[in-house]
Design a protein around this motif. Structure first.
Motif, short mmCIF file in Angstrom:
data_model
loop_
_atom_site.label_atom_id
_atom_site.label_comp_id
_atom_site.label_asym_id
_atom_site.label_seq_id
_atom_site.Cartn_x
_atom_site.Cartn_y
_atom_site.Cartn_z
N VAL A 54 -3.26 -16.72 -1.92
CA VAL A 54 -4.49 -15.85 -1.02
C VAL A 54 -3.72 -15.14 -0.03
O VAL A 54 -3.93 -13.73 0.24
N LEU A 55 -2.75 -15.43 0.87
CA LEU A 55 -2.31 -14.83 1.93
C LEU A 55 -1.22 -13.43 1.31
O LEU A 55 -1.50 -12.60 1.88
N ALA A 56 -0.63 -14.03 0.14
CA ALA A 56 0.24 -12.73 -0.51
C ALA A 56 -0.70 -11.69 -1.00
O ALA A 56 -0.35 -10.60 -0.97
N ALA A 57 -1.69 -12.18 -1.77
CA ALA A 57 -2.69 -10.92 -2.30
C ALA A 57 -3.13 -10.28 -1.28
O ALA A 57 -3.50 -8.96 -1.17
N MET A 58 -3.64 -10.70 0.02
CA MET A 58 -4.45 -10.03 1.13
C MET A 58 -3.22 -9.10 1.67
O MET A 58 -3.53 -8.12 2.34
N HIS A 59 -1.95 -9.36 2.11
CA HIS A 59 -0.89 -8.71 2.43
C HIS A 59 -0.69 -7.66 1.50
O HIS A 59 -0.60 -6.51 1.86
N SER A 60 -0.80 -7.86 0.27
CA SER A 60 -0.50 -6.58 -0.72
C SER A 60 -1.58 -5.62 -0.54
O SER A 60 -1.42 -4.61 -0.81
N ALA A 61 -2.94 -6.23 -0.66
CA ALA A 61 -4.24 -5.40 -0.54
C ALA A 61 -4.05 -4.60 0.74
O ALA A 61 -4.36 -3.58 0.83
N ALA A 62 -3.67 -5.16 1.82
CA ALA A 62 -3.53 -4.39 3.28
C ALA A 62 -2.50 -3.54 3.08
O ALA A 62 -2.55 -2.27 3.53
N PHE A 63 -1.34 -3.62 2.57
CA PHE A 63 -0.39 -2.82 2.26
C PHE A 63 -0.78 -1.54 1.41
O PHE A 63 -0.41 -0.23 1.79
N GLY A 64 -1.45 -1.91 0.28
CA GLY A 64 -2.12 -0.76 -0.37
C GLY A 64 -3.05 0.23 0.35
O GLY A 64 -2.97 1.29 0.12
N LEU A 65 -4.11 -0.68 1.21
CA LEU A 65 -4.87 0.29 1.91
C LEU A 65 -4.23 1.13 3.08
O LEU A 65 -4.77 2.06 3.25
N LEU A 66 -2.97 0.53 3.44
CA LEU A 66 -2.17 1.59 4.48
C LEU A 66 -1.67 2.69 3.78
O LEU A 66 -1.34 3.56 4.73
N THR A 67 -1.63 2.74 2.62
CA THR A 67 -1.01 3.91 1.87
C THR A 67 -2.22 5.17 1.78
O THR A 67 -1.79 6.41 1.58
N ILE A 68 -3.37 4.81 2.05
CA ILE A 68 -4.49 5.57 1.93
C ILE A 68 -5.06 5.97 3.32
O ILE A 68 -5.13 6.95 3.89
N TYR A 69 -5.25 4.82 4.08
CA TYR A 69 -6.17 4.96 5.51
C TYR A 69 -5.19 4.50 6.63
O TYR A 69 -4.72 3.40 6.63
N TYR A 70 -4.75 5.58 7.28
CA TYR A 70 -3.82 5.13 8.55
C TYR A 70 -3.99 6.60 9.61
O TYR A 70 -4.33 7.60 9.31
#
Length: 437
Positions: free
Chosen positions: A135-151
């Motif tokens: 779950v932690l790995a999935a959330m980190h991956s999701a967070a990294f993906g969102l940071l490619t769009i929203y920052y």
């Protein structure tokens, strides 16, 4: 029996995991101190030395939150000895939120420090249970993906200005996801293998300690059996002489008492002989060629002499091979029947059957059964419901003798009342060898 041992082992493993969780939480606070200090130095260096405009206030506020979390964690650990997996998971989620916030305010996925989230993935894979690691790995991956769009884009000086193609950003995110998945997969697998190895070593140490205990008890029992042999033989002779006296023979009530005394003395001599046989001192004269059905019936008949009208034997044997009568096994079966009688059973049923090359002896009784605490500790010495010295050794010896014979013993309470004990012994362990024949 096996189920009780497994449950007990699971409970001990859970307690050890909670205690280890406290040490892991302390380790996590140490890592957070280093991470907070590193972030502070990096933020100040980039903002004041490299001249990159950063939102200093909000970023320092996030760091202050991490420091406060560490202080609260240390206060919590001061009065506790155990930390559960969910608490470690929650702490790492807070770290994820803090890191994502910092990256959001400093360029998102284009920030060269963005892949540092993999460190938290590794820490989670080592410290957490498998499900929470994923779950932690999935959330980190999701967070990294969102940071490619929203920052929040960085306002870089001209000499440091550069741009990354969208395909490069996507490749960076994909690389992050693949590395995170592989890290969690291999680290959790390695951790599981190490835990299995440790559990196996602990079981081997426990088995070695039990076998050493058995050896010491065997030496004491063998010495006691030697000392008891002479007085028992004298008692047998005296009781036999009493039976022949004319004045005693005329008293039918006294003759009945003498008969019971002879049976009791014979039973004691048989037990002593079984101890010597088990220790290897009477094997040549104690080994008896018989059949499986005759062996089971003889054990049942001997016990019935002491407890008339209690035992009912259900012979379902489909095989009747020639075997070497094992006094040790007979004593174990007798001990199981004795336990039923001592539990105030008025009816004991013993079913004998052969199945898949094993002799199954299933003993059911309508007694009081086993206390829950005793079930958890069955197979360990001196755990018994009987309040006397030496109680609990019978089942302890039974478990270990069954293990030596390659068999097993399973013990559980009945649905309503009583207990159910199942002995499983390979027929090959009882078969006659060339030397026996």
């Amino acid at each position: 029996m096996a189920e009780a041992r497994i449950l007990s082992a699971v409970e001990r493993a859970k307690q050890r995991a909670e205690i280890a969780g406290r040490r892991n939480m302390l380790l996590l606070t140490h890592l957070r101190w280093f991470a907070s200090l590193g972030q502070l130095v990096t933020i100040l260096t980039v903002h004041f030395w490299l001249g990159v405009n950063l939102p200093i206030g909000p970023m320092i506020t996030v760091l202050a939150g991490l420091v406060l979390l560490n202080i609260l964690t240390l206060i919590m650990l001061a009065g506790r000895h155990a930390v559960a997996n969910w608490e470690l998971f929650l702490a790492l989620l807070v770290d994820l939120a803090a890191l994502t916030s910092q990256l959001y305010m400093s360029g998102g996925a284009s920030n060269p420090f963005a892949p540092i989230g993999l460190l938290q993935v590794v820490v989670g894979a080592v410290l957490l249970e498998a499900w929470s690691s994923w779950v932690l790995a999935a959330m980190h991956s999701a967070a990294f993906g969102l940071l490619t769009i929203y920052y929040r884009p960085l306002e870089l000086p001209l000499e440091h200005t550069s741009s990354l193609a969208p395909i490069h950003i996507f490749a960076s995110w994909l690389n992050f996801v693949l590395v995170a998945v592989l890290l969690v997969f291999f680290v959790t697998r390695i951790g599981r293998n190490l835990r299995m190895r440790d559990a196996s070593l602990a079981e081997m140490r426990q088995q070695a300690a039990e076998e050493d205990h058995i050896v010491r008890m065997g030496l004491l029992a063998s010495g006691a059996a030697h000392e008891l042999g002479t007085p028992l033989s004298s008692l047998a002779v005296i009781v036999g002489d009493w039976r022949k006296r004319p004045d005693f023979a005329a008293n039918h009530s006294l003759i009945e008492d003498i008969t019971e005394m002879q049976i009791a003395v014979a039973r004691c001599k048989e037990i002593v002989g079984g101890i010597l046989y088990a220790s290897g001192e009477a094997r040549s004269e104690g080994l008896e060629r018989t059949t499986l059905r005759r062996f089971v019936k003889s054990v049942a008949d001997q016990w019935t002499l002491q407890h008339p009208g209690v035992l009912r034997l259900d012979d379902r044997l489909t095989e009747n091979p020639a075997i070497a009568a094992d006094r040790t096994l007979a004593q174990i079966v007798t001990n199981v029947l004795d336990n039923a009688a001592e539990a105030d059973a008025t009816l004991v049923e013993m079913t004998a059957e052969t199945k898949k090359g094993n002799l199954l002896l299933i003993v059911r009784d309508d007694g009081s059964g086993f206390p829950t605490e005793m079930l958890r500790n069955l197979g360990t010495p001196y755990h018994s419901s009987k309040d006397r010295r030496g109680a609990g050794l019978g089942l302890f010896l039974a478990v270990n003798v069954m293990r030596k014979l390659g068999g097993s013993i399973e013990i559980r309470n009945g649905r309503v009342r009583g207990a159910l004990v199942t002995l499983s012994i390979p027929l090959d362990a009882l078969a006659l060898s060339d030397a026996d024949g």
